[in-house]
Design a protein around this motif. Structure first.
Motif, short mmCIF file in Angstrom:
data_model
loop_
_atom_site.label_atom_id
_atom_site.label_comp_id
_atom_site.label_asym_id
_atom_site.label_seq_id
_atom_site.Cartn_x
_atom_site.Cartn_y
_atom_site.Cartn_z
N LYS A 172 0.82 -1.21 0.00
CA LYS A 172 0.00 0.00 0.00
C LYS A 172 0.86 1.27 0.00
O LYS A 172 0.38 2.34 0.34
CB LYS A 172 -0.92 -0.01 1.21
CG LYS A 172 -1.95 -1.14 1.17
CD LYS A 172 -2.90 -1.06 2.37
CE LYS A 172 -3.95 -2.17 2.29
NZ LYS A 172 -4.90 -2.11 3.45
N ASP A 173 2.12 1.12 -0.37
CA ASP A 173 3.07 2.24 -0.47
C ASP A 173 3.40 2.88 0.87
O ASP A 173 3.90 4.01 0.92
CB ASP A 173 2.56 3.33 -1.43
CG ASP A 173 2.42 2.82 -2.85
OD1 ASP A 173 3.25 1.98 -3.25
OD2 ASP A 173 1.50 3.26 -3.56
N ARG A 174 3.11 2.19 1.96
CA ARG A 174 3.47 2.71 3.28
C ARG A 174 4.93 2.44 3.56
O ARG A 174 5.43 1.34 3.28
CB ARG A 174 2.58 2.09 4.36
CG ARG A 174 1.14 2.52 4.30
CD ARG A 174 0.28 1.82 5.31
NE ARG A 174 0.28 0.37 5.08
CZ ARG A 174 -0.68 -0.44 5.50
NH1 ARG A 174 -1.72 0.02 6.14
NH2 ARG A 174 -0.60 -1.75 5.27
N LEU A 175 5.60 3.43 4.11
CA LEU A 175 7.04 3.30 4.39
C LEU A 175 7.26 2.33 5.54
O LEU A 175 6.70 2.50 6.63
CB LEU A 175 7.63 4.67 4.73
CG LEU A 175 9.13 4.72 4.94
CD1 LEU A 175 9.87 4.36 3.66
CD2 LEU A 175 9.56 6.12 5.40
N GLU A 176 8.09 1.32 5.30
CA GLU A 176 8.36 0.31 6.32
C GLU A 176 9.78 0.35 6.84
O GLU A 176 10.08 -0.18 7.91
CB GLU A 176 8.07 -1.09 5.75
CG GLU A 176 6.61 -1.33 5.39
CD GLU A 176 5.70 -1.32 6.61
OE1 GLU A 176 6.19 -1.60 7.72
OE2 GLU A 176 4.50 -1.02 6.45
N GLY A 177 10.69 0.97 6.08
CA GLY A 177 12.08 1.01 6.54
C GLY A 177 12.96 1.75 5.56
O GLY A 177 12.56 2.05 4.43
#
Length: 445
Positions: A172-177
């Motif tokens: 979902k294009d959420r920043l994870e790292g």
């Protein structure tokens, strides 16, 4: 064949002592300096013969007003191609300085993809993280292996800024790292990217955060780039360390100018009318403050007429206290500019300036008393001079430290015309202390 001949002729042309080929061989920042020294017709002539990418790099390094003047004098087709080759944040900065009609005309001529990106960036406040971020970042799926990630970076790196970091996102294009290129290159074969960041404490900034706060965060955490996210933690872009240098330089310049009532965005190339509008209100306020100081002097007109030497001593008191206040003012504004605002710590700094002012006042007033007594031989007059000077210096130190904080508490720029307010306080109160003490001790004693 005719085009080839035209380029050869132009390359031999001389621009400000250098050939076009010599200017082209310079670093873009040096080329920008040289271009800015040319008149506008030569600037246009030179830019036309450069490769578009080189022209974009040089124009991006020019001062805002110079690059805007140049871009509007180019034919729109060339100007649009130059915008397409500039980093999105640099192109956005340039467009923001243009008239609405000029901006729209250029945007209509760039590719649909670039137009959509630039229009998005133009919606952000230029003084926020979103307004200074760059969208040319390396984004990787967190489920890729390190080898797959390196291969993907090789494919994309030509179209990106120097990739300090790779940014890992989910479906979902959420920043994870965030993974540095060094860690990526040292990772074992086959390792999944999300394994590299599973214990990571992710540092991000919202797109609406003030750019000064962004600069503080990058400096505090010693980062080369800071990811900018929306409210859903989706990655929008990054603010890089070179942007921070520009922010710090810009803010320092603005503080220096606003301290004395000049416009924050004023330059030596600004139109005369623009500068007058920015400066005139503060000059009028300064006249009113000067009238206040004159009124204080008028109150003690009789004292001055009876002891004319007081008129000679008045500027000494006011100037010395003003200088002490300016020192405190500069230190406080620097603290507010360099560090995150901490109300308790800031007001403790005022108490620190009080102690410094007290010690300096004791030393300077004692020195003035001693010199005054030796020169004049008048003990009481020298004592009055020393006391008035000392009290006004203490007041100047406290006022210099307090004015920026009061402006900050009111939601205003801490540097805005702070020097004018300080001068009004030290002048009027310095005259009051000297003339009042003189009337009380010397003339009525």
């Amino acid at each position: 064949m005719s085009v080839e001949k035209k380029n050869t002729t132009l390359q031999d042309e001389n621009f400000d002592g250098l050939t076009a080929a010599e200017i082209e061989a310079q670093h873009p920042a040096d080329a920008a300096d040289t271009i800015e020294g040319l008149d506008i017709s030569d600037q246009v002539k030179f830019i036309k013969q450069l490769p578009v990418k080189d022209a974009a790099d040089s124009i991006a390094e020019m001062d805002d007003l110079d690059q805007q003047a140049l871009i509007v004098n180019l034919n729109k087709g060339l100007a649009a191609r130059i915008l397409e080759h500039m980093a999105p944040d640099d192109a956005t900065d340039l467009l923001e300085g243009l008239e609405e009609e000029q901006r729209r005309a250029l945007l209509n001529m760039v590719t649909a993809e670039d137009r959509a990106e630039l229009n998005t960036l133009l919606t952000f406040d230029p003084d926020t993280a979103g307004g200074v971020m760059n969208t040319e970042v390396v984004i990787l799926d967190q489920d890729l292996t390190a080898d797959e990630a390196i291969a993907k970076i090789r494919e994309e790196v030509e179209d990106k800024e120097i990739p300090y970091y790779a940014y890992l996102t989910d479906k979902k294009d959420r920043l994870e790292g965030v993974v540095s290129l060094r860690d990526l290159l040292l990772a074992k074969r086959g390792v999944i990217l999300k394994e590299l960041v599973k214990t990571q404490s992710l540092i991000t900034v919202g797109y609406n955060i003030d750019k000064e706060e962004v600069a503080h965060l990058i400096a505090h955490y010693n980062l080369l780039a800071l990811p900018v996210v929306d409210f859903g933690n989706r990655l929008l872009g990054v603010v890089t360390v070179d942007d921070v240098i520009d922010i710090i330089h810009e803010e320092a310049s603005e503080d220096m100018q606003t301290m004395v009532g000049a416009g924050a965005d004023e330059t030596t190339d600004s139109p005369v009318g623009f500068s007058v509008r920015k400066r005139l209100p503060w000059l009028i306020i300064n006249v009113l403050f000067s009238a206040l100081s004159a009124w204080v002097v008028h109150l003690f007109e009789g004292n001055i007429s009876e002891m004319a030497v007081l008129a000679v001593l008045m500027p000494i008191v006011a100037n010395q206290a003003g200088n002490a206040g300016q020192q405190a003012l500069a230190v406080m504004i620097r603290q507010l500019a360099m560090e995150r605002f901490d109300r308790k710590r800031a007001w403790l700094s005022v108490f620190r300036e009080l102690r410094i002012g007290l010690l300096n006042a004791m030393i300077i007033s004692s020195l003035v008393f001693g010199v005054g007594f030796v020169v004049s031989g008048k003990l009481i007059l020298s004592l009055v001079m020393g006391m008035a000077l000392g009290v006004d210096m203490i007041l100047g130190a406290v006022a210099g430290a307090s004015i920026p904080l009061l402006l900050k508490e009111m939601g205003r720029d801490p540097a805005q015309a702070s020097s004018i307010f300080l001068t009004a306080i030290t002048d009027s109160m310095g005259f009051f202390f000297l003339l009042g003490l003189a009337g009380l001790v010397l003339l009525n004693g």
